[in-house]
Design a protein around this motif. Sequence first.
Motif, PDB file in Angstrom:
ATOM      1  N   ALA A  44      36.534  37.797  41.343  1.00  0.00           N
ATOM      2  CA  ALA A  44      37.884  38.349  41.254  1.00  0.00           C
ATOM      3  C   ALA A  44      38.438  38.233  39.835  1.00  0.00           C
ATOM      4  O   ALA A  44      38.184  37.257  39.134  1.00  0.00           O
ATOM      5  CB  ALA A  44      38.815  37.640  42.232  1.00  0.00           C
ATOM      6  N   ALA A  45      39.198  39.225  39.442  1.00  0.00           N
ATOM      7  CA  ALA A  45      39.796  39.234  38.109  1.00  0.00           C
ATOM      8  C   ALA A  45      40.930  38.215  37.987  1.00  0.00           C
ATOM      9  O   ALA A  45      41.248  37.787  36.880  1.00  0.00           O
ATOM     10  CB  ALA A  45      40.315  40.633  37.783  1.00  0.00           C
ATOM     11  N   PRO A  47      43.084  34.603  39.848  1.00  0.00           N
ATOM     12  CA  PRO A  47      42.986  33.483  40.789  1.00  0.00           C
ATOM     13  C   PRO A  47      43.813  33.755  42.048  1.00  0.00           C
ATOM     14  O   PRO A  47      44.638  34.677  42.085  1.00  0.00           O
ATOM     15  CB  PRO A  47      43.547  32.303  40.004  1.00  0.00           C
ATOM     16  N   LEU A  48      43.621  32.947  43.065  1.00  0.00           N
ATOM     17  CA  LEU A  48      44.300  33.133  44.351  1.00  0.00           C
ATOM     18  C   LEU A  48      45.823  33.190  44.211  1.00  0.00           C
ATOM     19  O   LEU A  48      46.483  33.979  44.893  1.00  0.00           O
ATOM     20  CB  LEU A  48      43.908  32.006  45.320  1.00  0.00           C
ATOM     21  N   ALA A  49      46.404  32.408  43.332  1.00  0.00           N
ATOM     22  CA  ALA A  49      47.868  32.364  43.168  1.00  0.00           C
ATOM     23  C   ALA A  49      48.452  33.715  42.760  1.00  0.00           C
ATOM     24  O   ALA A  49      49.635  33.975  42.979  1.00  0.00           O
ATOM     25  CB  ALA A  49      48.244  31.304  42.138  1.00  0.00           C
ATOM     26  N   HIS A  50      47.645  34.592  42.192  1.00  0.00           N
ATOM     27  CA  HIS A  50      48.103  35.919  41.759  1.00  0.00           C
ATOM     28  C   HIS A  50      48.449  36.825  42.936  1.00  0.00           C
ATOM     29  O   HIS A  50      49.332  37.682  42.824  1.00  0.00           O
ATOM     30  CB  HIS A  50      47.003  36.566  40.904  1.00  0.00           C
ATOM     31  N   TYR A  51      47.783  36.651  44.066  1.00  0.00           N
ATOM     32  CA  TYR A  51      47.922  37.565  45.207  1.00  0.00           C
ATOM     33  C   TYR A  51      49.080  37.136  46.100  1.00  0.00           C
ATOM     34  O   TYR A  51      49.184  35.977  46.483  1.00  0.00           O
ATOM     35  CB  TYR A  51      46.611  37.622  45.993  1.00  0.00           C
ATOM     36  N   LYS A  52      49.938  38.077  46.432  1.00  0.00           N
ATOM     37  CA  LYS A  52      51.126  37.789  47.245  1.00  0.00           C
ATOM     38  C   LYS A  52      51.054  38.424  48.638  1.00  0.00           C
ATOM     39  O   LYS A  52      51.861  38.132  49.496  1.00  0.00           O
ATOM     40  CB  LYS A  52      52.392  38.299  46.551  1.00  0.00           C
ATOM     41  N   ARG A  53      50.105  39.327  48.853  1.00  0.00           N
ATOM     42  CA  ARG A  53      49.916  40.001  50.138  1.00  0.00           C
ATOM     43  C   ARG A  53      48.439  39.963  50.489  1.00  0.00           C
ATOM     44  O   ARG A  53      47.579  39.991  49.616  1.00  0.00           O
ATOM     45  CB  ARG A  53      50.365  41.456  50.073  1.00  0.00           C
ATOM     46  N   ARG A  60      41.191  43.400  46.017  1.00  0.00           N
ATOM     47  CA  ARG A  60      41.295  42.763  44.705  1.00  0.00           C
ATOM     48  C   ARG A  60      40.443  43.451  43.634  1.00  0.00           C
ATOM     49  O   ARG A  60      39.372  43.969  43.923  1.00  0.00           O
ATOM     50  CB  ARG A  60      40.905  41.289  44.811  1.00  0.00           C
ATOM     51  N   GLN A  61      40.949  43.405  42.430  1.00  0.00           N
ATOM     52  CA  GLN A  61      40.218  43.924  41.272  1.00  0.00           C
ATOM     53  C   GLN A  61      39.171  42.891  40.873  1.00  0.00           C
ATOM     54  O   GLN A  61      39.418  41.679  40.923  1.00  0.00           O
ATOM     55  CB  GLN A  61      41.182  44.159  40.125  1.00  0.00           C
ATOM     56  N   ASP A  65      32.526  42.683  34.365  1.00  0.00           N
ATOM     57  CA  ASP A  65      31.060  42.573  34.428  1.00  0.00           C
ATOM     58  C   ASP A  65      30.561  42.010  35.760  1.00  0.00           C
ATOM     59  O   ASP A  65      29.407  41.618  35.868  1.00  0.00           O
ATOM     60  CB  ASP A  65      30.559  41.707  33.275  1.00  0.00           C
ATOM     61  N   ALA A  66      31.411  42.002  36.767  1.00  0.00           N
ATOM     62  CA  ALA A  66      31.062  41.368  38.041  1.00  0.00           C
ATOM     63  C   ALA A  66      29.917  42.071  38.770  1.00  0.00           C
ATOM     64  O   ALA A  66      29.035  41.421  39.307  1.00  0.00           O
ATOM     65  CB  ALA A  66      32.284  41.299  38.946  1.00  0.00           C
ATOM     66  N   ARG A  67      29.918  43.373  38.814  1.00  0.00           N
ATOM     67  CA  ARG A  67      28.911  44.119  39.570  1.00  0.00           C
ATOM     68  C   ARG A  67      28.460  45.353  38.801  1.00  0.00           C
ATOM     69  O   ARG A  67      28.944  46.459  39.026  1.00  0.00           O
ATOM     70  CB  ARG A  67      29.467  44.536  40.929  1.00  0.00           C
TER      71      ARG A  67
END
Length: 91
Positions: A44-45, A47-53, A60-61, A65-67
């Motif tokens: 994930a681009a 951390p968990l704290a960034h997501y509110k929903r 998630r973005q 270079d993840a895939r």
Amino acid sequence: MRRWICGLLTRLMGIFAQLYWPYPLNIIVLGSLQRLLGISLTEAAYPLAHYKRFQSLFIRQLKPDARPIDAHADYIMPADGLWAEWRHFNA
């Protein structure tokens, strides 16, 4: 009756996915769902704290270079998943 129940559950999940969870509730609720559903945030681009929903966690973005895309692959899947069935199709 069964179709009605499935429709209701789908509607409720849609509502739940849109709920806004302010900090620190987002860490508790979304962190629990992440562990329960086995969602990996290593690619994930943010951390968990960034997501509110839940929806934003689910779509998630990823890190740039993840895939990397294999230029020699016969098929490329645009999402996480597992092929449960294989059928012939014409492209």
